[in-house]
Design a protein around this motif. Sequence first.
Motif, mmCIF file in Angstrom:
data_model
loop_
_atom_site.group_PDB
_atom_site.id
_atom_site.type_symbol
_atom_site.label_atom_id
_atom_site.label_comp_id
_atom_site.label_asym_id
_atom_site.label_seq_id
_atom_site.Cartn_x
_atom_site.Cartn_y
_atom_site.Cartn_z
ATOM 1 N N UNK A 208 0.810 -1.215 0.000
ATOM 2 C CA UNK A 208 0.000 0.000 0.000
ATOM 3 C C UNK A 208 0.843 1.263 0.000
ATOM 4 N N UNK A 209 1.969 1.275 0.716
ATOM 5 C CA UNK A 209 2.785 2.490 0.765
ATOM 6 C C UNK A 209 3.472 2.750 -0.571
ATOM 7 N N UNK A 210 3.998 1.709 -1.213
ATOM 8 C CA UNK A 210 4.610 1.883 -2.530
ATOM 9 C C UNK A 210 3.536 2.288 -3.544
ATOM 10 N N UNK A 211 2.350 1.692 -3.418
ATOM 11 C CA UNK A 211 1.259 2.052 -4.309
ATOM 12 C C UNK A 211 0.889 3.520 -4.216
ATOM 13 N N UNK A 212 0.963 4.082 -3.020
ATOM 14 C CA UNK A 212 0.637 5.499 -2.851
ATOM 15 C C UNK A 212 1.608 6.383 -3.625
ATOM 16 N N UNK A 213 2.872 5.986 -3.685
ATOM 17 C CA UNK A 213 3.885 6.806 -4.351
ATOM 18 C C UNK A 213 3.809 6.708 -5.872
ATOM 19 N N UNK A 214 3.360 5.588 -6.399
ATOM 20 C CA UNK A 214 3.347 5.416 -7.865
ATOM 21 C C UNK A 214 1.944 5.508 -8.447
ATOM 22 N N UNK A 215 0.962 5.879 -7.620
ATOM 23 C CA UNK A 215 -0.429 5.886 -8.069
ATOM 24 C C UNK A 215 -0.645 6.768 -9.292
ATOM 25 N N UNK A 216 -0.184 8.009 -9.238
ATOM 26 C CA UNK A 216 -0.401 8.921 -10.359
ATOM 27 C C UNK A 216 0.272 8.404 -11.624
ATOM 28 N N UNK A 217 1.464 7.837 -11.475
ATOM 29 C CA UNK A 217 2.153 7.272 -12.629
ATOM 30 C C UNK A 217 1.390 6.113 -13.225
ATOM 31 N N UNK A 218 0.808 5.253 -12.371
ATOM 32 C CA UNK A 218 0.033 4.115 -12.869
ATOM 33 C C UNK A 218 -1.208 4.582 -13.615
ATOM 34 N N UNK A 219 -1.900 5.581 -13.073
ATOM 35 C CA UNK A 219 -3.086 6.108 -13.751
ATOM 36 C C UNK A 219 -2.711 6.741 -15.092
ATOM 37 N N UNK A 220 -1.572 7.446 -15.114
ATOM 38 C CA UNK A 220 -1.125 8.063 -16.367
ATOM 39 C C UNK A 220 -0.793 7.001 -17.412
ATOM 40 N N UNK A 221 -0.061 5.962 -17.029
ATOM 41 C CA UNK A 221 0.288 4.905 -17.974
ATOM 42 C C UNK A 221 -0.961 4.189 -18.478
ATOM 43 N N UNK A 222 -1.941 4.013 -17.592
ATOM 44 C CA UNK A 222 -3.192 3.382 -18.015
ATOM 45 C C UNK A 222 -3.913 4.238 -19.043
ATOM 46 N N UNK A 223 -4.054 5.536 -18.752
ATOM 47 C CA UNK A 223 -4.794 6.426 -19.648
ATOM 48 C C UNK A 223 -4.117 6.550 -21.000
ATOM 49 N N UNK A 224 -2.806 6.734 -21.011
ATOM 50 C CA UNK A 224 -2.106 6.880 -22.292
ATOM 51 C C UNK A 224 -2.002 5.543 -23.020
ATOM 52 N N UNK A 225 -1.873 4.456 -22.277
ATOM 53 C CA UNK A 225 -1.815 3.146 -22.922
ATOM 54 C C UNK A 225 -3.107 2.795 -23.630
ATOM 55 N N UNK A 226 -4.237 3.194 -23.062
ATOM 56 C CA UNK A 226 -5.535 2.904 -23.669
ATOM 57 C C UNK A 226 -5.666 3.567 -25.038
ATOM 58 N N UNK A 227 -5.044 4.739 -25.215
ATOM 59 C CA UNK A 227 -5.177 5.442 -26.494
ATOM 60 C C UNK A 227 -4.612 4.638 -27.650
ATOM 61 N N UNK A 228 -3.723 3.671 -27.369
ATOM 62 C CA UNK A 228 -3.160 2.849 -28.442
ATOM 63 C C UNK A 228 -3.863 1.501 -28.577
ATOM 64 N N UNK A 229 -4.898 1.265 -27.757
ATOM 65 C CA UNK A 229 -5.566 -0.026 -27.786
ATOM 66 C C UNK A 229 -6.497 -0.123 -28.984
ATOM 67 N N UNK A 230 -6.914 -1.330 -29.285
ATOM 68 C CA UNK A 230 -7.692 -1.576 -30.501
ATOM 69 C C UNK A 230 -9.115 -1.043 -30.384
ATOM 70 N N UNK A 231 -9.817 -1.386 -29.317
ATOM 71 C CA UNK A 231 -11.216 -1.006 -29.191
ATOM 72 C C UNK A 231 -11.380 0.292 -28.396
ATOM 73 N N UNK A 232 -10.823 0.333 -27.203
ATOM 74 C CA UNK A 232 -10.905 1.550 -26.410
ATOM 75 C C UNK A 232 -10.236 2.718 -27.105
ATOM 76 N N UNK A 233 -9.079 2.465 -27.700
ATOM 77 C CA UNK A 233 -8.370 3.521 -28.407
ATOM 78 C C UNK A 233 -9.157 4.018 -29.607
ATOM 79 N N UNK A 234 -9.858 3.099 -30.273
ATOM 80 C CA UNK A 234 -10.689 3.505 -31.409
ATOM 81 C C UNK A 234 -11.813 4.431 -30.973
#
Length: 487
Positions: A208-234
Motif C-alpha cells: 500500500x505504501x509503494x502504491x501510494x507513491x506510484x499511483x499517479x504514474x500508474x493512472x497516467x500509464x493506463x490512460x495513455x496506454x488505452x489510447x493505443x488499444x484496438x477497441x478503447x483507443x478507437x
Amino acid sequence: MAAPAPTRDRWLGPLLLRLHFYAAILVAPFILISAASGALYALTPQLEQVVYSDELTAPSDGSPLPLAEQVAAAQEHVGEAAVVTAIRPAAEAGQTTRVMYADDSLAEGESRAIMLDPATAEIRGDLTVYGTSGSLPLRTWVDQLHRTLHLGEVGRLYSELSASWLGVVAAAGLGLWVRRARRARRARDVLLPDLRARGYRRTLSLHSSVGAWVLLGALFLSATGITWSRYGGGNIGMIREAFGFTTAAVSTELPQSSTADTDMDDMDGMEDMEGMEGGEHSGHGAPQGAAAHHGADGTDGAAAADLGEIDRVLDAGRAANIDTGLVEIRPPGDESSAWVVEEIQRSYPTKVDAVAIDGGTLEVVDRTDFAEADLAAKLTRWGIDLHMGTMFGLVNQIILFVIASALVVMIIWGYLMWSQRRPTRGGRGPAKPPRRGALGRAPWWGTALVLLVAVGIGLMLPLMGVSLAAFVLVDAIAGRVRRRRLG
C-alpha cells in the motif's frame, strides 16, 4: 456499545476491496508482463547505443557531404530499383545519416535503413528500423513484446486488458488507501512501510505504501496506454475527431498551376500519416507501414524522383520553419505531390513542425506548426512522448523504469498477500476475505452510481466491459456454490 459503521463503510469499502482483489488476482498477470516489458523498454535507447554503436557512430570528423551525394552512395549500395521513402540527415557531428527504403519483405511499419558517415558517405550499417522514432531491431523486439507479445493483432488484446484494468485497480487501490489513511494516526503510517511488522501485515504495508507513491504514474500509464488499444483507443479516437481534437497532417497536394509547369515525372511521396498522435507507437500504436511511404496512388514514384534536389528542398524547409537538427525529408509521390520536410524532435521543447515544398519552385505549399495546435492535440503529443520516455530524456526514462518496476514488485506482493491471507489449520487467516453482496447493502443512489459508471466504462472500453461482466458472473457462481456447500 460501539457506534455503527458509516453507511459508506458498509458497502463502498467492501466493494472497492472486492474489485481490487478480483481484478488484481485475475488481470495481474497481464499487468505484470506489461510493466516488466515496459521497464525494459525504458532502457532501450541506451542499449541501442551499445549494441549498434558501429551503425550509429560516424568516425570521420570532417564537414558533411551534400545530402544528394550521401543518398547516391546509399542508392548504389541497395540498387537503383530500391525506392527511397525518407532521409534523416545526421543531427550532429559523430552521428550517421539514415536513408530509408520501402521493402515488401518487411512487416508493416518497418523500413530498410542505410546508415552512412555524412563526411565520407561510407556505409556504416544496413538495418531494419521501425516507426516514427526509427527504433532499431532490439528496441523493436522489446516494443512488440510490450505491445502484442509478438502475437500480432490478437496480442493487442492483452495490452488493452492490461492498460484498462491497471486504471481500475489503481483507482480502487486509491479508495482503499484513503480509507486506511483516515484511520491512521500518522501520515507516515500510510506513506512509509512498517518494516517492524511481520507476515501479512508487513506485505500489506509494503504494497500500500509503494502504491501510494506510484499511483499517479500508474493512472497516467493506463490512460495513455488505452489510447493505443484496438477497441478503447478507437473509441477515444472517434471522440477526439468529433470534438476536433486532432491535428491535420501537412498536405502534399500541389496547386494545379504548379503541377502543369513541372518537368519532374513519377515522383514518389506520402502524406504525413502520423499527424501528432502516432509516433513510436507506430512503435507503440498506430504504425506507419512501408506502404505509407509509397505514392498516394500506391505507386513507387520515388524510384524516379529527382533526389539531387534534396539539399535545396531542405534549405527551403529551414528557411520556412524547420529549425531543429532532427529532421526527416520525404520525396514526393508523383508529379502532383510535394516534398515534406518535418521535424522529429520529441524531447521538450517539442519540435514537430512540417512543411510541404514544391520541388520545382521550392515554394512552401502547406505547413503545420505545433505552436498553433490546440491544447488537446498538444496534450496528446506530450502524453505519448512521456509514456515512451522521450520527452525529458534520461530523467523521463528513469521515472518510467521506477514506476514500472514498482508495479512489478507490487503485483508480487499482492500475490504474496493472497497466499499469506489463506486460513490456517485453525480455520482463520490473518485477515478477512473481501465480502460479497456489497451492492446489496448500498443505498439506491450508490447502486445506481456504480451501475452507471460500469455501463459507461463498458461502452467506452468494450474489452474491459466484457471481462468485468465475466468476473461478476464467475463471482456469482462461486458464491452460489459456496452457499450450497455450507447449507
